[in-house]
Structures are given as structure tokens and as C-alpha cells.
Write a protein that holds these residues in place. Structure first.
Motif, PDB file in Angstrom:
ATOM      1  N   PRO A 101       0.810  -1.225   0.000  1.00 12.43           N
ATOM      2  CA  PRO A 101       0.000   0.000   0.000  1.00 12.43           C
ATOM      3  C   PRO A 101       0.840   1.271   0.000  1.00 12.43           C
ATOM      4  CG  PRO A 101      -0.953  -1.602   1.497  1.00 12.43           C
ATOM      5  CD  PRO A 101       0.371  -2.177   1.051  1.00 12.43           C
ATOM      6  N   TRP A 102       1.954   1.289   0.742  1.00 12.84           N
ATOM      7  CA  TRP A 102       2.764   2.510   0.821  1.00 12.84           C
ATOM      8  C   TRP A 102       3.528   2.772  -0.479  1.00 12.84           C
ATOM      9  CZ3 TRP A 102       7.848   1.326   0.085  1.00 12.84           C
ATOM     10  CH2 TRP A 102       8.264   0.030   0.416  1.00 12.84           C
ATOM     11  N   HIS A 148       0.766   4.863  -4.072  1.00  7.95           N
ATOM     12  CA  HIS A 148       0.123   6.175  -4.064  1.00  7.95           C
ATOM     13  C   HIS A 148       0.072   6.776  -5.462  1.00  7.95           C
ATOM     14  CE1 HIS A 148       0.342   6.159   0.273  1.00  7.95           C
ATOM     15  NE2 HIS A 148       1.655   6.114   0.268  1.00  7.95           N
ATOM     16  N   ASP A 187      -3.149   6.004   1.724  1.00  8.41           N
ATOM     17  CA  ASP A 187      -3.411   5.948   3.155  1.00  8.41           C
ATOM     18  C   ASP A 187      -4.500   6.935   3.563  1.00  8.41           C
ATOM     19  OD1 ASP A 187      -1.749   8.061   2.507  1.00  8.41           O
ATOM     20  OD2 ASP A 187      -0.338   7.740   4.152  1.00  8.41           O
ATOM     21  N   ALA A 194      -7.783   5.399   2.500  1.00  5.92           N
ATOM     22  CA  ALA A 194      -8.133   4.302   3.399  1.00  5.92           C
ATOM     23  C   ALA A 194      -8.669   4.841   4.722  1.00  5.92           C
ATOM     24  CB  ALA A 194      -6.910   3.412   3.629  1.00  5.92           C
ATOM     25  N   ALA A 195      -8.023   5.884   5.252  1.00  2.00           N
ATOM     26  CA  ALA A 195      -8.494   6.470   6.511  1.00  2.00           C
ATOM     27  C   ALA A 195      -9.893   7.038   6.360  1.00  2.00           C
ATOM     28  CB  ALA A 195      -7.519   7.549   6.975  1.00  2.00           C
ATOM     29  N   ARG A 220      -7.505   0.345   7.346  1.00  2.00           N
ATOM     30  CA  ARG A 220      -6.065   0.500   7.535  1.00  2.00           C
ATOM     31  C   ARG A 220      -5.337  -0.137   6.353  1.00  2.00           C
ATOM     32  NH1 ARG A 220      -3.797  -1.225  13.227  1.00  2.00           N
ATOM     33  NH2 ARG A 220      -1.966  -0.291  12.228  1.00  2.00           N
ATOM     34  N   ALA A 221      -4.537   0.658   5.662  1.00  2.00           N
ATOM     35  CA  ALA A 221      -3.712   0.143   4.573  1.00  2.00           C
ATOM     36  C   ALA A 221      -2.383  -0.268   5.186  1.00  2.00           C
ATOM     37  CB  ALA A 221      -3.522   1.213   3.500  1.00  2.00           C
ATOM     38  N   GLU A 222      -2.225  -1.561   5.457  1.00  2.00           N
ATOM     39  CA  GLU A 222      -1.096  -2.036   6.237  1.00  2.00           C
ATOM     40  C   GLU A 222      -0.045  -2.738   5.386  1.00  2.00           C
ATOM     41  OE1 GLU A 222      -2.153  -3.652  10.281  1.00  2.00           O
ATOM     42  OE2 GLU A 222      -4.086  -3.923   9.281  1.00  2.00           O
ATOM     43  N   HIS A 223       1.187  -2.566   5.784  1.00  2.00           N
ATOM     44  CA  HIS A 223       2.292  -3.286   5.155  1.00  2.00           C
ATOM     45  C   HIS A 223       2.077  -4.783   5.307  1.00  2.00           C
ATOM     46  CE1 HIS A 223       6.420  -4.215   3.981  1.00  2.00           C
ATOM     47  NE2 HIS A 223       6.560  -4.912   5.078  1.00  2.00           N
TER      48      HIS A 223
END
Length: 428
Positions: free
Chosen positions: A50-51, A54, A65, A68-69, A74-77
Motif C-alpha cells: 500500500p505505501w 500512491h 493511506d 483508506a483512513a 487501515r492500509a497495512e504493510h
């Protein structure tokens, strides 16, 4: 007359548009937002973290992110996101950051004698612009193996042609390829009740490993740093220094483009793929014919020269994309044929700040990968591209004696609306 027209509304086109709008350029963006992503099967997932996924705006306000918020997610690793979620993120990004988005497709970009361009929409209406950014994604460049080309789509399709795959239940399907698209398509078809085989030239299947934690010890981080293209120093060079890649000798760039970040399946797919029982590696299709009982006969050859035959109801070619200018049909023939090329595949040569050899024509995405490196094959490359390309547009406008101060006028299609609202004049 626009300062810039962007052709394409995927991750690269929308990112360039966001930077151009922030610079106050007279702007028009054509394309159906995230069309390729919306068309994918809903059960597919992003391969990238996810990171590293973008879209780009100058202030970094509209990252994945942030979306997602806003959705309470939660866009998690290390946790893959559905492609539908990513497509919806792109739509949200367009609403926030891209004004005057026209959802019609473009059929032609042609140069004019005075150094400007004419851009023709799918309904025949035209606009004039001082510069163009071509960000048409990957679909124009899909690759189907030679023996399968020309066969009707009832027998052969590319993996990018498919949305949901429910229509293949009970049928025999051969998937060609060894990358993520092939392996995930095969798994999805199996889960939907098809009898599936994989056929691939590669002698083995490669799988990405589970990504290590973002927070690691200093030694582990130094040995294999995280990058948007995976861990490792080589990937870091591809991810962080596309400008240096562009300065490498042409032969070196071509070799790296052909070999770097080759076909591999995502770590989270491996367990699901285990249900695909018929995996035939080290084989290639040499001929394909329709049989009397309306099936497809594939003649195949092994790496050792052995020959065989496969009969199947349908072939899905998950064989990637080739960034050849010959497939960029949206460019007028004279414009396309006049561009300088690099490499055996016939990709365009892309100069500093993403300008092609034709002044005022800028390129983004896959077409720039042979010049700027492997990161341009992924969403991750949009962040490097967008601001630099718009800087190049500003420089071109100044060099041509035009200020690029947000002027627009004759030839406008529709009227841009406040707040980034989408203009869908004539869209189907």
C-alpha cells in the motif's frame, strides 16, 4: 487553446493532471478514470505494498493511506488490498485533485504546423493544445504469442480482457505465462470451477517472499533496504534513480529492461495457486488451430525439442505488454513514425523531463520504461514522473514563448466545473 492535454486517466494520467492543475496550467484530461483497474476481476489483489501504491499530488494530501483512513480502513504493510479498493481510490483521487476530467476516449493526437497539437475525441470533436502528455496505460501494448494472434476472442484472449471469470466454469482453459497475472488468473479460474492448466516457457515458477517488517534492525535494513519495487539495493537503484538509469548506455538499459523484476507470483497467492494441478513448464506454443469439434489445438515444443499437443476450450494469454510505438495508434501516423526509438522493441526515446523527440509531446508510464527503468512499469513510478513531466511542460511553454499561465479558450469541450467535478460530456 490549452496549455496541456493529458490523454489517459489511470494512475499516471491522474497524477500528472494533479500536478498540472496545481501549477495553474490550462488543462484538459481525457479518459475513463482507472478503467483498466475497474475491469479486473473483483477477487484480484494488489501485488505492491500500500505505501508503494500512491497516486501523486504536489502536497501529498491524497495518498492511498488518506483514502483508506476516509473509509475507516487501515492500509497495512504486508496485507494485500483488493484491486477494486485501489480503483475506488483512483476515483476519489480524481475527484479531489483533477479538475475538468472528460471521460471520453481520444482517437487521435496530431501535430499542427504552428507547433501545437489537435486532439480528437471519440465523438469527433477536437481541441487544440500547446503540449500533450500521453499516459495511455498498458492496454494498447498487450502481447499475445505469435501463433495465437488473429484467432477469434471466443478462443483466445489476453488476461487484461477479463473482468469476472464466472463464465469459464466447467470449461477447459489454458493459461499461458508464469507471472502474477498468469498465476492469479489460473487460481481464480480454478476457484470458479474451470479445469485449468498453466503453460509457460520458463523452466520454473518464481515466488516473491513474505516482505520483512518495515521496522527492522539496522543490519537487516542495510543489507536489504525496502523500496517500492521490493527489497534490495538493486531494486533501490531502480526505484530511486530513474534519472541515472536514463543516462546508461542504450544496450545496458535494454538488457536491464528485459531482465529486471521478471515474472513472479506474490507470496500470498502461493497457497491458492496450489489447487492448479496441471502446470507445464519449459514449453511454448508453436501453432494453434481450431478443431472440428470447436476446440483449440495447440502444438507445443519443449526446451529439449520434444513436441506435444494440447487441446483446450480457451486460451488466456497472460503474457504481458510490449511498449512499442507501433501499438500507440492514438498518435497520428506521421507523428508516430517520426519519433526517435530505442531498443529492439521500438519504444520511444524519452529525454529529460519525459519529453519525446517531438517538441511538446510528453510520455508517461510503460512507454517510458525502456528509457527510465523498471519502476515505470508500476504505479510506483507515477510519483517520480508527475512533477518532473509538468516541469518539462512549463519549460517547453517558456521555450516556445508561452507563459503557461492557465489560459484556455477556443476548442474547449464542455466547461470545467469548480471543485474538481468530473465532466462527462459525450461519455458512454
Amino acid at each position: 487553446m490549452y496549455d496541456l492535454v493529458i490523454v489517459g486517466a489511470g494512475p499516471y494520467g491522474l497524477s500528472v493532471a494533479a500536478h498540472a492543475a496545481a501549477e495553474g496550467l490550462g488543462l484538459r484530461t481525457f479518459g475513463r478514470p482507472m478503467e483498466c483497474w475497474h475491469a479486473m476481476p473483483s477477487a484480484m489483489f494488489l501485488k505492491s505494498e500500500p505505501w508503494a501504491s500512491h497516486l501523486s499530488d504536489p502536497e501529498g494530501r491524497y495518498g492511498l493511506d488518506a483514502y483508506a483512513a476516509s473509509r475507516g480502513v487501515r492500509a497495512e504493510h504486508g496485507v494485500p488490498l483488493p484491486v477494486g479498493f485501489f480503483a475506488a481510490y483512483g476515483d476519489w483521487f480524481a475527484r479531489q485533485a483533477v479538475p475538468a476530467l472528460d471521460e471520453r476516449l481520444v482517437t487521435s493526437v496530431a501535430p499542427v504546423a504552428d507547433g501545437t497539437f489537435t486532439v480528437t475525441a471519440e465523438d469527433g470533436e477536437t481541441v487544440r493544445t500547446r503540449t500533450v502528455a500521453l499516459a495511455v496505460g498498458v492496454l494498447p501494448f498487450l502481447e499475445i504469442p505469435g501463433p495465437l494472434r488473429g484467432l477469434p476472442r471466443r478462443y483466445v484472449t489476453h488476461s487484461s480482457h477479463h473482468g469476472e471469470l464466472d463464465g469459464f466454469a466447467g470449461r477447459d482453459v489454458t493459461v499461458i505465462g508464469a507471472g502474477q497475472a498468469a498465476l492469479e488468473t489460473a487460481a481464480l479460474l480454478t476457484e470458479r470451477g474451470a479445469a485449468v492448466r498453466i503453460l509457460a516457457r520458463s523452466g520454473r515458477l518464481n515466488w516473491n517472499t513474505v516482505p520483512p517488517a518495515l521496522e527492522r534492525g539496522r543490519w537487516q535494513s542495510l543489507r536489504a533496504p525496502h523500496t517500492g519495487l521490493g527489497c534490495g539495493w538493486r531494486n533501490r537503484l531502480y526505484a530511486d534513480t530513474p534519472g541515472i538509469f536514463r543516462r546508461l548506455p542504450a544496450a545496458t538499459r535494454e538488457r536491464i529492461f528485459d531482465s529486471a523484476l521478471g515474472p513472479a507470483g506474490a507470496w500470498w497467492l502461493r497457497e491458492r495457486f496450489a489447487k492448479v494441478e496441471d502446470v507445464r513448464l519449459g514449453q511454448r506454443v508453436t501453432a494453434a488451430t481450431v478443431t472440428a469439434d470447436d476446440r483449440l489445438r495447440l502444438d507445443v515444443a519443449g526446451a529439449d525439442g520434444t513436441a506435444g499437443v494440447v487441446e483446450t476450450d480457451h486460451v488466456v494469454a497472460a503474457t504481458g505488454f510490449v511498449p512499442s510505438l507501433d501499438r500507440a495508434d492514438v498518435l497520428a501516423p506521421a507523428l508516430r513514425s517520426g519519433l526517435r526509438r530505442v531498443g529492439a522493441g521500438g519504444a520511444p526515446e524519452v529525454g529529460a523531463l519525459f519529453e519525446s523527440s517531438h517538441p511538446g509531446l510528453f510520455l508517461a508510464g510503460l512507454l517510458t520504461a525502456p528509457s527510465y527503468g523498471p519502476s515505470m512499469r508500476f504505479v510506483f513510478g507515477a510519483t517520480y514522473t508527475a512533477g518532473r513531466l509538468v516541469k518539462g511542460v512549463r519549460q517547453r511553454l517558456r521555450a516556445d514563448g508561452r507563459s503557461g499561465a492557465g489560459r484556455s479558450g477556443g476548442g474547449r469541450i464542455g466547461r470545467p466545473r469548480a471543485g474538481g467535478e468530473r465532466v462527462a460530456a459525450g461519455a458512454s
